[in-house]
Design a protein around this motif. Structure first.
Motif, PDB file in Angstrom:
ATOM      1  N   SER A 171      47.457  36.299  58.926  1.00 57.02           N
ATOM      2  CA  SER A 171      47.982  36.311  60.289  1.00 57.02           C
ATOM      3  C   SER A 171      49.082  37.359  60.431  1.00 57.02           C
ATOM      4  N   GLU A 172      49.359  37.749  61.656  1.00 59.05           N
ATOM      5  CA  GLU A 172      50.424  38.720  61.929  1.00 59.05           C
ATOM      6  C   GLU A 172      51.780  38.195  61.455  1.00 59.05           C
ATOM      7  N   GLU A 173      51.975  36.887  61.588  1.00 55.14           N
ATOM      8  CA  GLU A 173      53.240  36.272  61.155  1.00 55.14           C
ATOM      9  C   GLU A 173      53.437  36.452  59.653  1.00 55.14           C
ATOM     10  N   ILE A 174      52.400  36.145  58.881  1.00 58.11           N
ATOM     11  CA  ILE A 174      52.495  36.250  57.417  1.00 58.11           C
ATOM     12  C   ILE A 174      52.719  37.692  56.989  1.00 58.11           C
ATOM     13  N   LEU A 175      51.963  38.595  57.562  1.00 58.59           N
ATOM     14  CA  LEU A 175      52.110  40.008  57.215  1.00 58.59           C
ATOM     15  C   LEU A 175      53.515  40.514  57.561  1.00 58.59           C
ATOM     16  N   ALA A 176      54.040  40.073  58.697  1.00 61.00           N
ATOM     17  CA  ALA A 176      55.389  40.485  59.107  1.00 61.00           C
ATOM     18  C   ALA A 176      56.446  39.926  58.161  1.00 61.00           C
ATOM     19  N   ASN A 177      56.258  38.692  57.734  1.00 60.90           N
ATOM     20  CA  ASN A 177      57.216  38.073  56.806  1.00 60.90           C
ATOM     21  C   ASN A 177      57.230  38.788  55.459  1.00 60.90           C
ATOM     22  N   ARG A 178      56.052  39.104  54.950  1.00 63.33           N
ATOM     23  CA  ARG A 178      55.965  39.820  53.672  1.00 63.33           C
ATOM     24  C   ARG A 178      56.584  41.218  53.791  1.00 63.33           C
ATOM     25  N   LYS A 179      56.319  41.868  54.910  1.00 62.01           N
ATOM     26  CA  LYS A 179      56.859  43.204  55.136  1.00 62.01           C
ATOM     27  C   LYS A 179      58.382  43.162  55.207  1.00 62.01           C
ATOM     28  N   PHE A 180      58.913  42.163  55.883  1.00 61.18           N
ATOM     29  CA  PHE A 180      60.359  41.988  56.025  1.00 61.18           C
ATOM     30  C   PHE A 180      61.013  41.828  54.651  1.00 61.18           C
ATOM     31  N   LEU A 181      60.436  40.966  53.834  1.00 58.72           N
ATOM     32  CA  LEU A 181      60.945  40.743  52.480  1.00 58.72           C
ATOM     33  C   LEU A 181      60.883  42.034  51.661  1.00 58.72           C
ATOM     34  N   LYS A 182      59.744  42.674  51.703  1.00 60.11           N
ATOM     35  CA  LYS A 182      59.520  43.868  50.881  1.00 60.11           C
ATOM     36  C   LYS A 182      60.418  45.029  51.286  1.00 60.11           C
ATOM     37  N   GLU A 183      60.532  45.284  52.574  1.00 59.75           N
ATOM     38  CA  GLU A 183      61.301  46.437  53.035  1.00 59.75           C
ATOM     39  C   GLU A 183      62.762  46.360  52.612  1.00 59.75           C
ATOM     40  N   ILE A 184      63.359  45.187  52.757  1.00 64.59           N
ATOM     41  CA  ILE A 184      64.776  45.068  52.396  1.00 64.59           C
ATOM     42  C   ILE A 184      64.970  45.106  50.886  1.00 64.59           C
ATOM     43  N   MET A 185      64.068  44.491  50.131  1.00 67.25           N
ATOM     44  CA  MET A 185      64.186  44.544  48.672  1.00 67.25           C
ATOM     45  C   MET A 185      64.042  45.978  48.169  1.00 67.25           C
ATOM     46  N   LEU A 186      63.113  46.736  48.736  1.00 64.88           N
ATOM     47  CA  LEU A 186      62.928  48.127  48.321  1.00 64.88           C
ATOM     48  C   LEU A 186      64.146  48.987  48.662  1.00 64.88           C
ATOM     49  N   ARG A 187      64.837  48.640  49.738  1.00 62.71           N
ATOM     50  CA  ARG A 187      66.042  49.390  50.108  1.00 62.71           C
ATOM     51  C   ARG A 187      67.207  49.132  49.166  1.00 62.71           C
ATOM     52  N   HIS A 188      67.089  48.076  48.370  1.00 62.53           N
ATOM     53  CA  HIS A 188      68.202  47.681  47.502  1.00 62.53           C
ATOM     54  C   HIS A 188      67.823  47.735  46.018  1.00 62.53           C
ATOM     55  N   ASN A 189      67.092  48.784  45.676  1.00 63.07           N
ATOM     56  CA  ASN A 189      66.845  49.138  44.278  1.00 63.07           C
ATOM     57  C   ASN A 189      65.840  48.248  43.565  1.00 63.07           C
ATOM     58  N   PHE A 190      64.933  47.621  44.310  1.00 65.45           N
ATOM     59  CA  PHE A 190      63.876  46.822  43.696  1.00 65.45           C
ATOM     60  C   PHE A 190      62.512  47.437  43.989  1.00 65.45           C
ATOM     61  N   LYS A 191      61.554  47.113  43.139  1.00 64.30           N
ATOM     62  CA  LYS A 191      60.164  47.507  43.329  1.00 64.30           C
ATOM     63  C   LYS A 191      59.308  46.258  43.464  1.00 64.30           C
ATOM     64  N   SER A 192      58.292  46.328  44.311  1.00 62.54           N
ATOM     65  CA  SER A 192      57.383  45.186  44.469  1.00 62.54           C
ATOM     66  C   SER A 192      56.315  45.221  43.386  1.00 62.54           C
ATOM     67  N   PHE A 193      55.608  44.112  43.249  1.00 64.25           N
ATOM     68  CA  PHE A 193      54.518  43.973  42.289  1.00 64.25           C
ATOM     69  C   PHE A 193      53.263  43.666  43.089  1.00 64.25           C
ATOM     70  N   ASP A 194      52.261  44.545  43.014  1.00 65.89           N
ATOM     71  CA  ASP A 194      51.132  44.511  43.948  1.00 65.89           C
ATOM     72  C   ASP A 194      50.451  43.158  44.079  1.00 65.89           C
ATOM     73  N   SER A 195      50.234  42.457  42.974  1.00 67.33           N
ATOM     74  CA  SER A 195      49.428  41.236  43.022  1.00 67.33           C
ATOM     75  C   SER A 195      50.214  39.972  43.363  1.00 67.33           C
TER      76      SER A 195
END
Length: 219
Positions: A171-195
């Motif tokens: 859903s758009e809600e889930i995708l937006a939530n994941r994006k929100f989490l990922k974007e801020i973590m990436l801005r603060h020196n973290f990398k995501s894990f694809d799976s």
């Protein structure tokens, strides 16, 4: 001979002490910026009251169906804590906060996990070690001001394609939530894990040493 035996005994005693982390809480919050050794292991709970903790491996609510941590502490290297505190400040400014499922993980626990799920897509092979074993990884989600978890589409430690950042049939809600989490973590020196949408590694932490330090719980 006696001198050699004595030195060996002293070495063993020191080694045993060095394999444990102190879970005792500080009576006041400490300033992470005053820590001089970025590679030292510290307890996140001593530096902030702004996180929510749900340390799954200190319970039976995990894919092992077994409690493998003596208590729910969150140890990380100082440099990881510094970045995580900054990321959480960014979330707090927007009305959310980080909820932690796992932090540093001794390599002995990694070996248990590998026996149950010997699939490197989801569990790191202990021969190489996980960033969790190096104190540079966190498993997290977000909660709102009322403590409700944001909908991320799957539970923590869900072993399936739906947990991947690349899986878009959500859903758009889930995708937006994941994006929100990922974007801020990436801005603060973290990398995501694809799976795994919940897993974040501190940038450049793969070069750190694997550790098998355990912790004694506060009485």
């Amino acid at each position: 001979m006696k001198k050699t035996f004595f030195l060996l005994l002293v070495f063993l005693v020191i080694s045993c002490k060095s394999t444990y982390l102190d879970a005792k809480k500080s009576p006041v919050l400490l300033d992470i910026n005053k820590e001089t050794d970025d590679n030292a292991f510290v307890n996140l709970k001593n530096y902030s009251n702004d996180f929510v903790f749900d340390m799954k491996y200190a319970t039976t609510d995990n894919f092992l169906n077994e409690k493998v941590y003596p208590c729910g502490e969150c140890f990380l290297r100082v440099k990881t804590v510094k970045s995580l505190l900054e990321a959480n400040k960014a979330f707090l400014d927007k009305g959310y906060r980080i909820k932690l499922y796992d932090c540093y993980r001794p390599i002995a626990i990694q070996k248990k996990m590998w026996k149950i799920v010997p699939n490197p897509t989801y569990v790191a092979n202990p021969k190489k070690g996980s960033i969790h074993n190096k104190g540079g990884a966190v498993d997290i989600t977000l909660v709102d001001s009322a403590g409700n978890e944001l909908n991320m589409g799957t539970k923590f430690d869900f072993f399936g394609e739906e947990a991947s950042h690349n899986y878009l049939n959500l859903s758009e809600e889930i995708l937006a939530n994941r994006k929100f989490l990922k974007e801020i973590m990436l801005r603060h020196n973290f990398k995501s894990f694809d799976s795994e949408w919940w897993h974040y590694n501190l940038t450049n932490s793969s070069a750190d040493a694997v550790s098998n330090q355990k912790w004694r719980c506060e009485d």
